[in-house]
Design an enzyme around this catalytic site. Structure first.
Site, mmCIF file in Angstrom:
data_model
loop_
_atom_site.group_PDB
_atom_site.id
_atom_site.type_symbol
_atom_site.label_atom_id
_atom_site.label_comp_id
_atom_site.label_asym_id
_atom_site.label_seq_id
_atom_site.Cartn_x
_atom_site.Cartn_y
_atom_site.Cartn_z
ATOM 1 N N LYS A 13 -37.739 37.607 -1.431
ATOM 2 C CA LYS A 13 -37.192 36.444 -2.128
ATOM 3 C C LYS A 13 -35.654 36.476 -2.010
ATOM 4 O O LYS A 13 -35.126 36.791 -0.933
ATOM 5 C CB LYS A 13 -37.702 36.404 -3.571
ATOM 6 C CG LYS A 13 -39.239 36.373 -3.628
ATOM 7 C CD LYS A 13 -39.798 36.132 -5.002
ATOM 8 C CE LYS A 13 -41.300 36.155 -4.985
ATOM 9 N NZ LYS A 13 -41.898 35.905 -6.338
ATOM 10 N N HIS A 97 -44.518 28.484 -0.655
ATOM 11 C CA HIS A 97 -44.523 29.375 -1.827
ATOM 12 C C HIS A 97 -44.314 28.511 -3.075
ATOM 13 O O HIS A 97 -43.549 27.544 -3.067
ATOM 14 C CB HIS A 97 -43.434 30.423 -1.706
ATOM 15 C CG HIS A 97 -43.560 31.526 -2.705
ATOM 16 N ND1 HIS A 97 -43.211 31.373 -4.025
ATOM 17 C CD2 HIS A 97 -44.046 32.782 -2.586
ATOM 18 C CE1 HIS A 97 -43.462 32.495 -4.678
ATOM 19 N NE2 HIS A 97 -43.965 33.360 -3.831
ATOM 20 N N GLY A 171 -44.575 37.403 -11.027
ATOM 21 C CA GLY A 171 -43.460 37.949 -11.796
ATOM 22 C C GLY A 171 -43.734 38.190 -13.258
ATOM 23 O O GLY A 171 -42.824 38.473 -14.035
ATOM 24 N N SER A 203 -48.012 39.782 -9.149
ATOM 25 C CA SER A 203 -47.938 41.037 -9.924
ATOM 26 C C SER A 203 -48.769 42.170 -9.333
ATOM 27 O O SER A 203 -49.368 42.965 -10.069
ATOM 28 C CB SER A 203 -48.334 40.773 -11.382
ATOM 29 O OG SER A 203 -47.340 39.966 -11.995
HETATM 30 O O1 LIG Z 1 -44.384 36.279 -2.918
HETATM 31 C C1 LIG Z 1 -44.736 37.067 -3.790
HETATM 32 C C2 LIG Z 1 -45.359 36.557 -5.020
HETATM 33 O O2 LIG Z 1 -44.589 35.500 -5.533
HETATM 34 C C3 LIG Z 1 -45.637 37.614 -6.064
HETATM 35 O O3 LIG Z 1 -44.435 38.065 -6.644
HETATM 36 P P1 LIG Z 1 -44.551 39.306 -7.684
HETATM 37 O O4 LIG Z 1 -45.243 40.437 -6.934
HETATM 38 O O5 LIG Z 1 -43.127 39.629 -8.062
HETATM 39 O O6 LIG Z 1 -45.411 38.823 -8.840
#
Ligand SMILES: O=C[C@H](O)COP(=O)(O)O
Length: 240
Positions: A13, A97, A171, A203
């Site tokens: 990200k 996304h 998240g 997550s």
């Molecule tokens: O691209 C990844 C997903 O948005 C999951 O993000 P996360 O593992 O921080 O929940």
């Protein structure tokens, strides 16, 4: 159980300065201790892609983009084309996304056009779909995911990846039950057929990855926060 090789994707990200290249070196060192049973793809910010491509290739990792424009070139200030991602060493690109659908207003039609651009230069699109908490609680999750599938996947393509990411699990530390994940992945499988990898994202952590990756039709994970530190990310990779 499908025999699709697991794919573990790290979506960095908007995180990662040049110092983050140390995490690639650390991950390479961890993975060199044994043969990971999964393919590993890292999707850094575009500013790091070219610089990461070499070390990742040397370590046997793939690198990818986090989005691309639907055109291959032109007067689109600030945009990045699929061709540029490919030129920088990318093999895959994350598309649609939820953070882009929500904050950038990306539509199914735009995601489909981006996927077509990616495929036209030989990138593998990872198309993200998922429901909101409200849609889950009202029993609409399968219907919503099916609508995203129908609207976001170009016709007549066979080299793409789907990532199921419930928006309420991104998240938050919250994860659907194994039954909820299995239900959605089966619905996706029935729609896309037997050879398309279906990832789960939302997550995923070292302490839950083994359970999630053992669910039928879960062919890997799209990992956000836990991919930023090599030791955490390796804890997920070795669960595959
Ligand atoms: O691209 C990844 C997903 O948005 C999951 O993000 P996360 O593992 O921080 O929940």
């Amino acid at each position: 159980m499908d025999d699709i090789r697991k794919l573990i994707v790290g979506n960095w990200k908007m995180h990662g300065l040049k110092s983050a290249l140390d995490e690639v070196d650390r991950l390479a060192e961890l993975c060199s201790r044994g043969e990971p049973k999964a393919d590993i793809l890292i999707c850094p910010p575009a500013t790091l892609l070219s610089e990461m491509a070499g070390p990742c290739r040397d370590a046997g990792f793939f690198v990818g983009g986090q989005t691309c424009h639907h055109r291959l070139k032109g007067a689109y200030t600030g945009e990045i084309s699929a061709e540029m991602l490919k030129d920088a060493g990318a093999t895959h690109v994350i598309l649609g996304h939820s953070e882009r659908r929500l904050y950038n207003g990306e539509t199914n039609e735009q995601v489909k056009a981006k996927a077509e651009a990616a495929l036209s230069v030989g990138l593998i699109p990872i198309i993200c779909i998922g429901e909101t908490r409200t849609e889950r609680d009202s029993g609409q999750a399968v219907a919503v995911v099916s609508q995203f599938l129908a609207g976001s996947i170009p016709d007549e393509i066979d080299d793409f990846i789907i990532s199921y990411e419930p928006l309420w699990a991104i998240g938050t530390g919250l994860v659907p039950t194994p039954g909820e994940i299995a239900e959605i992945h089966m619905a996706i499988r029935q729609r896309v057929g037997g050879d398309i990898p279906i990832l789960y994202g939302g997550s995923v952590k070292p302490d839950n990855a083994g359970r999630i990756l053992s669910i039928a039709n879960v062919n890997g994970a799209l990992v956000g926060g836990a991919s930023l530190k090599a030791d955490d990310f390796y804890g997920i990779i070795k669960s595959a």
